[in-house]
Design an enzyme around this catalytic site. Sequence first.
Site, PDB file in Angstrom:
ATOM      1  N   HIS A   1       0.791  -1.194   0.151  1.00 49.81           N
ATOM      2  CA  HIS A   1      -0.148  -0.033  -0.136  1.00 49.81           C
ATOM      3  C   HIS A   1       0.951   1.458   0.049  1.00 49.81           C
ATOM      4  CE1 HIS A   1       0.992   0.743   4.170  1.00 49.81           C
ATOM      5  NE2 HIS A   1       0.876  -0.397   4.270  1.00 49.81           N
TER       6      HIS A   1
ATOM      7  N   GLU B   1      -1.608  -7.124   7.569  1.00 50.81           N
ATOM      8  CA  GLU B   1      -0.367  -6.889   7.844  1.00 50.81           C
ATOM      9  C   GLU B   1      -0.020  -7.813   9.117  1.00 50.81           C
ATOM     10  OE1 GLU B   1       2.618  -6.555   7.661  1.00 50.81           O
ATOM     11  OE2 GLU B   1       3.224  -4.597   7.536  1.00 50.81           O
TER      12      GLU B   1
END
Length: 248
Positions: A9, A87
């Site tokens: 990202h 994550e």
Amino acid sequence: MKKIVLLRHGESTWNKENRFTGWTDVDLTEKGVAEAAKAGEILKKEGFIFDKAYTSYLKRAVKTLNCVLDKMDLDWINVEKTWRLNEKHYGTLQGLNKAETAEKYGAEQVQLWRRSFDIAPDPIPEDDPRNPRKDIRYKNVTNADLPATESLKDTIARTMPYWTDVIMKQLKTSNQLIVVAHGNSLRGVIKHLKNISDEDIVNLNLPTAVPYVFEFDDNLNMTRDYFLGDPEEVKKLMEAVANQAKKK
């Protein structure tokens, strides 16, 4: 030839503030949005037309993917979201400044928490509001599967079954896929694809929003991998990620 693009990202608010983020759902910065747009423009220029896209449940990845697809005029393609691409969960470190934490615990210890294969930070308590069991987006995930902390080894254990059973299975009938996720969930995938050792994975640092292309033959054997972008610029971005725990 088949291709999968892996994309971390764009810069998030806590990337900018140099904090451990993990499963905390922080947004993109203006820079992060611009990084995502640039990635989309590069991918379009290189002629990519994705058949399907995958991302996590966290908005910094979702918004990065949306921005990329918008720049590519591919807003219409099928997007699948999964918590398995989230994550690494950083436990009690989530929200703490990396450099300040290094001052307190030592740079070596923080590096182990950030990049080692099998060392996890302390878990967050059951009653901590940061515990994913309290988050409605994970209501369909069993409590036993939701982490209170993770090492990279743990992250790989939840990510790779999805990679193998869903993404690689899709690649059999597709030509190009994109996966927008996070530094550590993607490190686990790259470790698998490139057969990187447990010891050497500590040295892999992924920059934000730089497309990483993996090419496969028709039997799904990986044949080539490369970043899209100037090699020297990519190297500098990777070094910047590696230096996040150092006091500025």
